[in-house]
Design a protein around this motif. Structure first.
Motif, PDB file in Angstrom:
ATOM      1  N   ILE A   1       0.826  -1.210   0.000  1.00  0.00           N
ATOM      2  CA  ILE A   1       0.000   0.000   0.000  1.00  0.00           C
ATOM      3  C   ILE A   1       0.862   1.263   0.000  1.00  0.00           C
ATOM      4  O   ILE A   1       0.624   2.201  -0.737  1.00  0.00           O
ATOM      5  N   LYS A   2       1.886   1.274   0.815  1.00  0.00           N
ATOM      6  CA  LYS A   2       2.871   2.367   0.813  1.00  0.00           C
ATOM      7  C   LYS A   2       4.276   1.810   0.990  1.00  0.00           C
ATOM      8  O   LYS A   2       5.210   2.207   0.311  1.00  0.00           O
ATOM      9  N   TYR A   3       4.400   0.872   1.930  1.00  0.00           N
ATOM     10  CA  TYR A   3       5.701   0.258   2.192  1.00  0.00           C
ATOM     11  C   TYR A   3       5.936  -0.885   1.209  1.00  0.00           C
ATOM     12  O   TYR A   3       5.007  -1.617   0.860  1.00  0.00           O
ATOM     13  N   GLN A   4       7.171  -1.043   0.786  1.00  0.00           N
ATOM     14  CA  GLN A   4       7.510  -2.102  -0.170  1.00  0.00           C
ATOM     15  C   GLN A   4       8.359  -3.204   0.445  1.00  0.00           C
ATOM     16  O   GLN A   4       8.697  -4.177  -0.236  1.00  0.00           O
ATOM     17  N   ASP A   5       8.706  -3.065   1.709  1.00  0.00           N
ATOM     18  CA  ASP A   5       9.655  -4.002   2.313  1.00  0.00           C
ATOM     19  C   ASP A   5       9.140  -4.633   3.605  1.00  0.00           C
ATOM     20  O   ASP A   5       9.919  -5.124   4.418  1.00  0.00           O
ATOM     21  N   ARG A   6       7.807  -4.648   3.796  1.00  0.00           N
ATOM     22  CA  ARG A   6       7.261  -5.145   5.056  1.00  0.00           C
ATOM     23  C   ARG A   6       5.768  -5.409   4.916  1.00  0.00           C
ATOM     24  O   ARG A   6       5.142  -5.028   3.922  1.00  0.00           O
ATOM     25  N   THR A   7       5.205  -6.075   5.923  1.00  0.00           N
ATOM     26  CA  THR A   7       3.754  -6.264   5.934  1.00  0.00           C
ATOM     27  C   THR A   7       3.066  -4.947   6.272  1.00  0.00           C
ATOM     28  O   THR A   7       3.599  -4.130   7.025  1.00  0.00           O
ATOM     29  N   ASP A   8       1.894  -4.749   5.691  1.00  0.00           N
ATOM     30  CA  ASP A   8       1.198  -3.476   5.909  1.00  0.00           C
ATOM     31  C   ASP A   8      -0.315  -3.634   6.018  1.00  0.00           C
ATOM     32  O   ASP A   8      -1.055  -2.649   5.986  1.00  0.00           O
ATOM     33  N   MET A   9      -0.772  -4.887   6.140  1.00  0.00           N
ATOM     34  CA  MET A   9      -2.191  -5.120   6.388  1.00  0.00           C
ATOM     35  C   MET A   9      -2.355  -6.186   7.457  1.00  0.00           C
ATOM     36  O   MET A   9      -1.534  -7.108   7.559  1.00  0.00           O
ATOM     37  N   ALA A  10      -3.399  -6.034   8.276  1.00  0.00           N
ATOM     38  CA  ALA A  10      -3.671  -6.995   9.339  1.00  0.00           C
ATOM     39  C   ALA A  10      -5.159  -7.308   9.366  1.00  0.00           C
ATOM     40  O   ALA A  10      -5.995  -6.492   8.962  1.00  0.00           O
ATOM     41  N   LEU A  11      -5.460  -8.516   9.850  1.00  0.00           N
ATOM     42  CA  LEU A  11      -6.835  -8.956   9.990  1.00  0.00           C
ATOM     43  C   LEU A  11      -7.047  -9.528  11.381  1.00  0.00           C
ATOM     44  O   LEU A  11      -6.209 -10.277  11.889  1.00  0.00           O
ATOM     45  N   ILE A  12      -8.155  -9.149  12.006  1.00  0.00           N
ATOM     46  CA  ILE A  12      -8.636  -9.818  13.217  1.00  0.00           C
ATOM     47  C   ILE A  12      -9.973 -10.448  12.845  1.00  0.00           C
ATOM     48  O   ILE A  12     -10.862  -9.768  12.301  1.00  0.00           O
ATOM     49  N   TYR A  13     -10.115 -11.728  13.122  1.00  0.00           N
ATOM     50  CA  TYR A  13     -11.316 -12.473  12.737  1.00  0.00           C
ATOM     51  C   TYR A  13     -11.820 -13.279  13.925  1.00  0.00           C
ATOM     52  O   TYR A  13     -11.028 -13.855  14.675  1.00  0.00           O
ATOM     53  N   SER A  14     -13.123 -13.308  14.103  1.00  0.00           N
ATOM     54  CA  SER A  14     -13.740 -14.117  15.161  1.00  0.00           C
ATOM     55  C   SER A  14     -14.626 -15.193  14.540  1.00  0.00           C
ATOM     56  O   SER A  14     -15.363 -14.927  13.576  1.00  0.00           O
TER      57      SER A  14
ATOM     58  N   ALA B   1       2.239  -5.605  11.599  1.00  0.00           N
ATOM     59  CA  ALA B   1       1.760  -5.077  10.323  1.00  0.00           C
ATOM     60  C   ALA B   1       1.103  -3.710  10.440  1.00  0.00           C
ATOM     61  O   ALA B   1       1.037  -2.966   9.458  1.00  0.00           O
ATOM     62  N   ILE B   2       0.605  -3.358  11.620  1.00  0.00           N
ATOM     63  CA  ILE B   2      -0.084  -2.064  11.765  1.00  0.00           C
ATOM     64  C   ILE B   2       0.862  -0.943  12.185  1.00  0.00           C
ATOM     65  O   ILE B   2       0.454   0.202  12.348  1.00  0.00           O
ATOM     66  N   MET B   3       2.138  -1.248  12.350  1.00  0.00           N
ATOM     67  CA  MET B   3       3.120  -0.232  12.738  1.00  0.00           C
ATOM     68  C   MET B   3       3.377   0.755  11.603  1.00  0.00           C
ATOM     69  O   MET B   3       3.300   0.405  10.432  1.00  0.00           O
ATOM     70  N   THR B   4       3.676   2.000  11.961  1.00  0.00           N
ATOM     71  CA  THR B   4       4.173   2.986  10.987  1.00  0.00           C
ATOM     72  C   THR B   4       5.574   3.394  11.435  1.00  0.00           C
ATOM     73  O   THR B   4       6.538   2.724  11.113  1.00  0.00           O
TER      74      THR B   4
END
Length: 407
Positions: free
Chosen positions: A23-36, A150-153
Motif C-alpha cells: 500500500i505504501k511500504y515495499q519491504d514489510r507487511t502493511d495489512m492486518a486482519l482480526i477475525y472471530s 503489520a499495523i506499525m508505521t
C-alpha cells in the motif's frame, strides 16, 4: 488475574493474520486482519478531532448502531483521512470484499487505517491484501504478533498483551494490540488499539468499562500534543468463554474492568514510551490531590511540556520546568506545599520540599534520569486522590522523523 503470552489471538475463537499488500511500504507487511469465529458485540471510542478519517466514521456508525462484527481489516501507510466521499466509499468496498471472502456480514466489518493523511488508498491492492489475509489467518500466538507488526508505521516495536481472569469458574481472556508513536495526544494519534475478549458480557457493561477506562489510560498519554484524525479503540467480545453474563455493577464487572484496565494501561504506556525519537518513558504522578480530575490535569501538563521533555532527554533535573507546567495547567494548588521526587531503576531522589529545592546530588539525579523509564512524583498535599500521565522525552530524532514523513 494472570498475564499470559499473546495478543489479539489469545482469547478463544479469535484469529489474525498479516500480509504485504504494498500500500505504501515495499519491504514489510502493511495489512492486518482480526477475525472471530462467532459474531462479536462491539464497543469503541474515537478521536475527538473534528477532522475524522473515513474509517473512524465507518466504525463509529457500526458501534453506534450496535452491529455485531466478525472481522477488522487494518492497513498501515495511508490513513484514509481527508479523502472525501471517495475515501468513505473505499471503506464500503473494503467491507464488501472482506465479507465476500470471509463469509461474514458486510455491515459489521470494522476498518482501521493509519499513515499519511490526504492520500487515497490503492483499493485494488487493499482487496488483494484481504485475500492474502484470509489464507494466512490463524489462532496461534504468532499470528497475533505478526498482525501487531503489520499495523506499525514509525513504531519501533509491536505492542501486544493478554491476560486471563476467572469468572464463575470459567477462564476469561482479554487480549490486545496497539500502534502509535507520533501524532499522539488522544482525547476520546495516530493511535489504534484493538481489544478482543471471549467474555460473555452485556453490551452496556462492555461499553461502560471501555469508555471509562480510556479516560485513565489512552487519554493520559502524550507524545507531541497532536490529536490524530484516526484515533480508535475497539473492543470485540464473542462470548466463547461460556461464563455467566457479566453485567454492570457486579463483582464480575469489576473484575473484568480491572483486567481491561491492565491491558489498556500496558498498551498506552508502550505507545508513550515508543514516541518518535524517544529514548525514555516518562511518567508524571501527582498525589495528595483534592480530586482525581485535579491530579489528572496537573500530571498531563507535565508530560506535555516540551521544556520538561527536553530536560528528560538531557538527563537534567530541571525541576523548575515541571513546577512551571503545573502552574499553567489550569488546576489550582499551592506551589509552596509541593514535594517533588525523581525515581527510576537507578534509585529515588527528593528534589524539592514545600516548593523549595533541597540539597541533592546532581550526579545521582542525572543517573536516575538516564534510565529508560523515569517517574516524577509531585505531592501537592491537599487530599488523597492521585493520577498518572505518561509521555516521553523530546529528542532531535522526533524532528528527523517528521521533517520528511510524507517523502
Amino acid at each position: 488475574m494472570e498475564v499470559i503470552k499473546g495478543g489479539v489471538t489469545a482469547a478463544k475463537g479469535f484469529e489474525a493474520a498479516a500480509a504485504a499488500a504494498g500500500i505504501k511500504y515495499q519491504d514489510r507487511t502493511d495489512m492486518a486482519l482480526i477475525y472471530s469465529k462467532k459474531p462479536c458485540k462491539t464497543a469503541g471510542t474515537f478521536t475527538t478531532n473534528l477532522v475524522k478519517a473515513a474509517p473512524v466514521k465507518w466504525d463509529k456508525k457500526i458501534v453506534d448502531e450496535k452491529q455485531k462484527s466478525q472481522a477488522v481489516v487494518i492497513n498501515s501507510g495511508i490513513a484514509n483521512a481527508c479523502t472525501g466521499a471517495e475515501g468513505y466509499e473505499y471503506c464500503r468496498e473494503t467491507a464488501e470484499e472482506a465479507a465476500d471472502i470471509l463469509g461474514v456480514d458486510k455491515d459489521g466489518v470494522l476498518i482501521g487505517s493509519t499513515g499519511v493523511i490526504g492520500m487515497q488508498l490503492p483499493i485494488e491492492k487493499l482487496k488483494k491484501g484481504i485475500e492474502l489475509l484470509s489464507k494466512k489467518k490463524g489462532s496461534a500466538i504468532e499470528n497475533g504478533t505478526e498482525a501487531a507488526k503489520a499495523i506499525m508505521t514509525t513504531d519501533t516495536c509491536e505492542k501486544e498483551i493478554a491476560v486471563t481472569i476467572e469468572i464463575g469458574g470459567k477462564t476469561v481472556t482479554i487480549g490486545g494490540m496497539a500502534k502509535g508513536s507520533g501524532m499522539i495526544h488522544p482525547n476520546m494519534c495516530t493511535m489504534l488499539s484493538f481489544l478482543t475478549t471471549d467474555a460473555v458480557i452485556s453490551r452496556k457493561a462492555m461499553c461502560a468499562a471501555l469508555r471509562s477506562d480510556v479516560e485513565d489510560t489512552y487519554n493520559m498519554i502524550s507524545v507531541d500534543g497532536d490529536t490524530s484524525t484516526n484515533d480508535t479503540v475497539l473492543l470485540l467480545a464473542n462470548g466463547m468463554a461460556g461464563n455467566e453474563k457479566i453485567k454492570l455493577d457486579t463483582e464480575a464487572y469489576e473484575k473484568f474492568k480491572e483486567a481491561l484496565h491492565y491491558v489498556n494501561e500496558y498498551l498506552a504506556k508502550k505507545i508513550a514510551g515508543d514516541g518518535e525519537g524517544a529514548t525514555a518513558l516518562f511518567e508524571a504522578k501527582v498525589t495528595g490531590a483534592k480530586t482525581k480530575e485535579q491530579a489528572k490535569v496537573l500530571a498531563k501538563a507535565v508530560v506535555c511540556s516540551n521544556l520538561t521533555k527536553a530536560a528528560i532527554a538531557g538527563h537534567d533535573a530541571n525541576w523548575g520546568r515541571i513546577l512551571c507546567a503545573m502552574g499553567y495547567a489550569g488546576a489550582e494548588f499551592d506551589p509552596e506545599k509541593v514535594d517533588l521526587a525523581f525515581e527510576s531503576a537507578a534509585g529515588k531522589i527528593e528534589i524539592i520540599k514545600n516548593g523549595v529545592a533541597v540539597d541533592y546530588s546532581e550526579e545521582k539525579a542525572t543517573e536516575i534520569l538516564s534510565s529508560p523509564e523515569i517517574t516524577v512524583t509531585a505531592d501537592i498535599k491537599e487530599g488523597d486522590k492521585w493520577a498518572s500521565a505518561w509521555g516521553c522525552d523530546l529528542t532531535h530524532g522526533y524532528i528527523d522523523i517528521n521533517a520528511d514523513y510524507r517523502s
